[in-house]
Every structure is written in structure tokens, then in C-alpha cells.
Motif scaffolding. Structure first.
Motif, PDB file in Angstrom:
ATOM      1  N   VAL A   9     -49.879  31.712  67.583  1.00 61.28           N
ATOM      2  CA  VAL A   9     -49.308  30.896  66.509  1.00 61.28           C
ATOM      3  C   VAL A   9     -49.516  29.416  66.822  1.00 61.28           C
ATOM      4  O   VAL A   9     -49.890  28.637  65.951  1.00 61.28           O
ATOM      5  CB  VAL A   9     -47.811  31.212  66.308  1.00 61.28           C
ATOM      6  N   GLN A  10     -49.289  29.040  68.067  1.00 63.53           N
ATOM      7  CA  GLN A  10     -49.501  27.642  68.466  1.00 63.53           C
ATOM      8  C   GLN A  10     -50.934  27.195  68.180  1.00 63.53           C
ATOM      9  O   GLN A  10     -51.157  26.088  67.679  1.00 63.53           O
ATOM     10  CB  GLN A  10     -49.186  27.455  69.943  1.00 63.53           C
ATOM     11  N   LEU A  11     -51.892  28.051  68.480  1.00 62.01           N
ATOM     12  CA  LEU A  11     -53.300  27.719  68.241  1.00 62.01           C
ATOM     13  C   LEU A  11     -53.564  27.527  66.749  1.00 62.01           C
ATOM     14  O   LEU A  11     -54.203  26.560  66.337  1.00 62.01           O
ATOM     15  CB  LEU A  11     -54.208  28.814  68.804  1.00 62.01           C
ATOM     16  N   PHE A  12     -53.052  28.448  65.933  1.00 61.47           N
ATOM     17  CA  PHE A  12     -53.261  28.349  64.489  1.00 61.47           C
ATOM     18  C   PHE A  12     -52.629  27.072  63.941  1.00 61.47           C
ATOM     19  O   PHE A  12     -53.251  26.329  63.181  1.00 61.47           O
ATOM     20  CB  PHE A  12     -52.671  29.577  63.786  1.00 61.47           C
ATOM     21  N   VAL A  13     -51.401  26.794  64.347  1.00 65.20           N
ATOM     22  CA  VAL A  13     -50.676  25.621  63.864  1.00 65.20           C
ATOM     23  C   VAL A  13     -51.344  24.332  64.336  1.00 65.20           C
ATOM     24  O   VAL A  13     -51.423  23.360  63.591  1.00 65.20           O
ATOM     25  CB  VAL A  13     -49.200  25.691  64.303  1.00 65.20           C
ATOM     26  N   ALA A  14     -51.855  24.332  65.562  1.00 66.01           N
ATOM     27  CA  ALA A  14     -52.495  23.133  66.112  1.00 66.01           C
ATOM     28  C   ALA A  14     -53.722  22.723  65.296  1.00 66.01           C
ATOM     29  O   ALA A  14     -54.067  21.539  65.242  1.00 66.01           O
ATOM     30  CB  ALA A  14     -52.886  23.365  67.565  1.00 66.01           C
ATOM     31  N   ASP A  15     -54.362  23.677  64.641  1.00 69.03           N
ATOM     32  CA  ASP A  15     -55.534  23.359  63.823  1.00 69.03           C
ATOM     33  C   ASP A  15     -55.173  22.798  62.456  1.00 69.03           C
ATOM     34  O   ASP A  15     -56.051  22.437  61.681  1.00 69.03           O
ATOM     35  CB  ASP A  15     -56.435  24.589  63.672  1.00 69.03           C
ATOM     36  N   GLY A  16     -53.875  22.732  62.154  1.00 68.03           N
ATOM     37  CA  GLY A  16     -53.420  22.089  60.923  1.00 68.03           C
ATOM     38  C   GLY A  16     -53.572  22.938  59.678  1.00 68.03           C
ATOM     39  O   GLY A  16     -53.787  24.149  59.759  1.00 68.03           O
ATOM     40  N   PRO A  17     -53.467  22.281  58.526  1.00 71.16           N
ATOM     41  CA  PRO A  17     -53.536  23.012  57.255  1.00 71.16           C
ATOM     42  C   PRO A  17     -54.877  23.712  57.060  1.00 71.16           C
ATOM     43  O   PRO A  17     -55.901  23.282  57.589  1.00 71.16           O
ATOM     44  CB  PRO A  17     -53.362  21.920  56.196  1.00 71.16           C
ATOM     45  N   LEU A  18     -54.841  24.779  56.282  1.00 73.41           N
ATOM     46  CA  LEU A  18     -56.071  25.488  55.934  1.00 73.41           C
ATOM     47  C   LEU A  18     -57.002  24.557  55.169  1.00 73.41           C
ATOM     48  O   LEU A  18     -56.540  23.683  54.427  1.00 73.41           O
ATOM     49  CB  LEU A  18     -55.746  26.710  55.073  1.00 73.41           C
ATOM     50  N   PRO A  19     -58.301  24.736  55.328  1.00 72.11           N
ATOM     51  CA  PRO A  19     -59.242  23.889  54.591  1.00 72.11           C
ATOM     52  C   PRO A  19     -59.183  24.191  53.094  1.00 72.11           C
ATOM     53  O   PRO A  19     -58.741  25.253  52.677  1.00 72.11           O
ATOM     54  CB  PRO A  19     -60.602  24.272  55.182  1.00 72.11           C
ATOM     55  N   ASP A  20     -59.663  23.238  52.306  1.00 73.83           N
ATOM     56  CA  ASP A  20     -59.702  23.469  50.865  1.00 73.83           C
ATOM     57  C   ASP A  20     -61.036  24.086  50.475  1.00 73.83           C
ATOM     58  O   ASP A  20     -61.784  24.560  51.330  1.00 73.83           O
ATOM     59  CB  ASP A  20     -59.405  22.189  50.087  1.00 73.83           C
ATOM     60  N   TRP A  21     -61.340  24.077  49.202  1.00 71.42           N
ATOM     61  CA  TRP A  21     -62.517  24.763  48.679  1.00 71.42           C
ATOM     62  C   TRP A  21     -63.825  24.283  49.276  1.00 71.42           C
ATOM     63  O   TRP A  21     -64.817  24.999  49.253  1.00 71.42           O
ATOM     64  CB  TRP A  21     -62.568  24.656  47.163  1.00 71.42           C
ATOM     65  N   ASP A  22     -63.857  23.078  49.826  1.00 72.96           N
ATOM     66  CA  ASP A  22     -65.121  22.595  50.394  1.00 72.96           C
ATOM     67  C   ASP A  22     -65.211  22.781  51.910  1.00 72.96           C
ATOM     68  O   ASP A  22     -66.123  22.264  52.552  1.00 72.96           O
ATOM     69  CB  ASP A  22     -65.387  21.139  50.000  1.00 72.96           C
ATOM     70  N   GLY A  23     -64.296  23.560  52.491  1.00 72.16           N
ATOM     71  CA  GLY A  23     -64.372  23.872  53.914  1.00 72.16           C
ATOM     72  C   GLY A  23     -65.608  24.716  54.208  1.00 72.16           C
ATOM     73  O   GLY A  23     -66.055  25.494  53.366  1.00 72.16           O
ATOM     74  N   SER A  24     -66.148  24.564  55.401  1.00 68.31           N
ATOM     75  CA  SER A  24     -67.349  25.327  55.753  1.00 68.31           C
ATOM     76  C   SER A  24     -67.013  26.806  55.933  1.00 68.31           C
ATOM     77  O   SER A  24     -65.882  27.172  56.254  1.00 68.31           O
ATOM     78  CB  SER A  24     -67.972  24.784  57.042  1.00 68.31           C
ATOM     79  N   GLU A  25     -68.009  27.627  55.737  1.00 70.85           N
ATOM     80  CA  GLU A  25     -67.823  29.072  55.915  1.00 70.85           C
ATOM     81  C   GLU A  25     -67.393  29.387  57.343  1.00 70.85           C
ATOM     82  O   GLU A  25     -66.553  30.256  57.566  1.00 70.85           O
ATOM     83  CB  GLU A  25     -69.119  29.799  55.582  1.00 70.85           C
TER      84      GLU A  25
END
Length: 84
Positions: free
Chosen positions: A5-21
Motif C-alpha cells: 500500500v505504501q508503494l502504491f500511495v507513494a506513486d500518487g494519484p492514478l494517471p489520467d487518459w494521457d498516461g502511458s500504457e
């Protein structure tokens, strides 16, 4: 809070529609590695990871994996985004 969970949270919000695959695949993998059920503390931290859109369905997975706390008796404040 568990390391997954710490790792996921550390990466911040999910990318939006233009996030890379690659980024979206990486975040999906991180999310799948989080053991269930999550604690109330973890659910609150994960709530901060919702991005500006549904991130190709990844946001629904995040909500589903944490729903015991988002929708159950131990409610936490979850950002609400109205449908378009």
C-alpha cells in the motif's frame, strides 16, 4: 500500513487518459499486489490515489478493492466525481 500500500500511495494519484500504457500497467500490477482486505488506514490512504478520471478502469479496481471501507460501516471520505 503494509509495504504494498505504501508503494502504491507513494506513486500518487492514478494517471489520467494521457498516461502511458507502461505506467497504467505498472499501477495495475501494484494494485493487484495489495493483499485484501485493506485496513481503514490503508483505505483512507488509497482514497487519495484517485486521479482526474477513471484511468481506463483502474480507478474502479481501486474502489472495488477498498469497498469494505469506502462503502461499509467504517466510511472514510472518498472524493466524489460526478459522471460526465
Amino acid at each position: 500500513m503494509r509495504p504494498e500500500v505504501q508503494l502504491f500511495v507513494a506513486d500518487g494519484p492514478l494517471p489520467d487518459w494521457d498516461g502511458s500504457e507502461e505506467e497504467i500497467d505498472r499501477r495495475c500490477q501494484q494494485l493487484e499486489e495489495i493483499p485484501r482486505p485493506v485496513t481503514a488506514e490503508e483505505a483512507a490512504a488509497l482514497a487519495a490515489c484517485f486521479g482526474p478520471d477513471d484511468c481506463y478502469g483502474v480507478a474502479w479496481t481501486l474502489l472495488r478493492n477498498s469497498r469494505g471501507y469506502f462503502l461499509g460501516a467504517a466510511m472514510v471520505d472518498v472524493p466524489f466525481m460526478s459522471p460526465i
